[in-house]
Write an enzyme that holds these catalytic residues in place. Structure first.
Site, PDB file in Angstrom:
ATOM      1  N   GLU A 122       0.832  -1.205   0.000  1.00  5.78           N
ATOM      2  CA  GLU A 122       0.000   0.000   0.000  1.00  5.78           C
ATOM      3  C   GLU A 122       0.864   1.252   0.000  1.00  5.78           C
ATOM      4  O   GLU A 122       0.548   2.247  -0.652  1.00  5.78           O
ATOM      5  CB  GLU A 122      -0.904   0.035   1.241  1.00  5.78           C
ATOM      6  CG  GLU A 122      -2.165  -0.770   1.121  1.00  5.78           C
ATOM      7  CD  GLU A 122      -3.172  -0.152   0.172  1.00  5.78           C
ATOM      8  OE1 GLU A 122      -3.022  -0.371  -1.057  1.00  5.78           O
ATOM      9  OE2 GLU A 122      -4.097   0.530   0.647  1.00  5.78           O
ATOM     10  N   THR A 172      -7.207   9.622  -4.442  1.00  7.33           N
ATOM     11  CA  THR A 172      -7.046   9.407  -2.996  1.00  7.33           C
ATOM     12  C   THR A 172      -6.205  10.504  -2.365  1.00  7.33           C
ATOM     13  O   THR A 172      -6.525  11.021  -1.306  1.00  7.33           O
ATOM     14  CB  THR A 172      -6.382   8.041  -2.754  1.00  7.33           C
ATOM     15  OG1 THR A 172      -7.176   7.044  -3.365  1.00  7.33           O
ATOM     16  CG2 THR A 172      -6.272   7.743  -1.267  1.00  7.33           C
TER      17      THR A 172
END
Lengths: 322, 322
Positions: free
Chosen positions: B143, B196
């Site tokens: 991530e 994001t």
């Protein structure tokens, strides 16, 4: 008009009630969590009399600090409100004796214990026309009178017993949480003066989002731990990164007390309510005893007087005496 | 040296794995809560080859947006790291085909689904030498590579399945939460661009303490509701007073979609992860179907394309295909 829930034949002449102290916040849950303990607590004797109105005839154990004026004292004011709302204020009067078995301004919900004892007592005297859920708003109003703000994190556990979550105030939403088997609290009240209002004022209006995230992670972990009866999870979740760093400054020897608690097996240690009382959460009565004794010994060396209390979580809340 | 947990006779020639999309935050639990769904998700086929190194031979469904460079792509980079840590990087190589069955930048944990599929696949290919708990740090590193920050609120539920709490990062502490019977998610991905990174930047560093208290009251209520299987409590707890007011601005028709969801029986409605996908939590598959169809119809009228997904909570996480 007398409320239909009141049945005159059930009304008692006198009741005597004990309501417990409470540990608000439960370390990580500022303003939302709390639990009741077995001791200390306050005692209220309520007597039905012919003369209308609610009077306080005596207060013991407060060193003269609490108001006898029935409009200013939370116990009498709440009892009067219940009487009025049930249509009984013109039927008879009430005399109240309050015995405080706990220190005022200790961070153990002293005003809440009195309020809850009074509200529970008037309801008991009247033959229990109201449920605990119905009594709670009276207790919150009592807190507003006593402390200037209508918080429920002490009165909810004091009235309901056990561990309570105040999820929301508007609308009021109280959630009873499970009490893990064998959970104990070791409480030390050091005799230093930290008024609730000052302790609240130290806290900043805004907090770092990253700290808030840590805090709600811990709150979530604590709730899960309570449901799982998982003391390890409970212990590592009961950490306060927002309030404790500010309030601990007001409590002499806080860091030393915390170290003593953690080195003697406390799952967690922190401030009870707005302090200065501190609380160690343990998995046994013995650990709580040891911790409170060791902390008291340390405070003695610093020439700070203290009271100690060891208690399981009180799942009952207030109770009738005699 | 080959790690002792690896048994060469258990190593497979090829595996094919599906890993699910996830709804991070669960509306009130910013950065700590998330759950996995049955669909959409990503598919990884991993093949053992003689030539050393990890290579991506094809990516489908990404419109050419993802890097084929094995150091830059989270799937290959994570697989390489696992190979190296288990002492297998000099033994054989890996070829990867990635099929994205879900939109990128949707707020549904697209990169997490790929990462988790890859990490689960390399472990399966190697005969499962590592536990899911041991795989999680690789996913968090993936991530970090994909998004610039090593959050776990998507990878934890994608890997573990179900509803997960990331109580703490240091040390990493993941708590599996109970999944209420019959809980469904109705998800709508409107085709609007909300990267994001931008969505995170809008969020202020500091928040009002009173809002934080509301938020952790809601987090506590949600966790209690999950353990109690209490949909009413779950619904009234899943409210976000901190992140949604900021991020919703980036999502066209958010207020209208919320109204449609709540008026068609959603327990709660909010943003999935950093958006623009939105999620309705329901107590039945039928309600989730109705809500997603009604929202899609509304978005069609606004000339906004959308994908809809209806799913129970996926309690399994990634799975082998074939």
């Amino acid at each position: 008009m007398i409320d239909q829930r009141v049945h005159m034949e059930n009304i008692q002449e006198q009741v005597r009630v004990f309501a417990p102290a409470t540990v608000a916040n439960m370390i990580c849950g500022f303003d939302i969590l709390g639990f009741a303990v077995d001791a200390p607590g306050d005692e209220v004797t309520m007597t039905k009399v012919e003369q209308l109105g609610v009077r306080i005839t005596s207060i013991k154990g407060d060193d003269g600090r609490l108001p006898l004026d029935p409009d200013q004292n939370t116990v009498s004011a709440c009892a009067m409100k219940v009487l009025e709302d049930l249509g009984l204020a013109d039927e008879f009067g009430i005399e109240i004796e309050l015995v405080k078995h706990m220190p005022i301004g200790s961070g153990l919900g002293s005003s809440s214990a009195s309020t809850v004892a009074g509200v529970f007592a008037i309801n008991a005297l009247l033959g229990n026309p109201l449920t605990k859920e119905e009594l709670l708003p009276y207790c919150i109003e009592g807190e507003r009178l006593a402390c200037g703000h209508g918080h429920a994190d002490n009165v909810a556990p004091a009235l309901m017993g056990g561990i309570t979550l105040v999820r929301s105030y508007e609308p009021l939403d109280i959630v009873a949480l499970p009490v893990p088997d064998g959970m104990y609290a070791g409480i030390v009240f050091p005799h230093v003066d930290v008024p609730t209002r000052d302790a609240r004022q130290l806290i900043k209006d805004r907090v770092a989002l990253k700290d808030a995230v840590v805090q709600w992670g811990n709150v979530a972990g604590l709730i899960a731990g309570l449901y799982r009866n998982d003391f390890a999870l409970i212990g590592r979740s009961m950490q306060d990164v927002i309030i404790e760093p500010v309030r601990a400054i007001l409590i002499p020897q806080f860091a030393e007390m915390k170290e003593i608690a953690l080195s003697h097996g406390a799952l967690s240690f922190g401030i009870s309510g707005s302090g200065p009382s501190v609380v160690a959460i343990t998995q046994s009565e013995e650990a709580a005893q040891t911790i409170t004794q060791e902390i008291k010994k340390h405070l003695d060396q610093q020439e700070i007087d203290s009271n100690t209390y060891v208690s399981a979580v009180n799942t009952q809340g207030p109770r009738l005496l005699d």
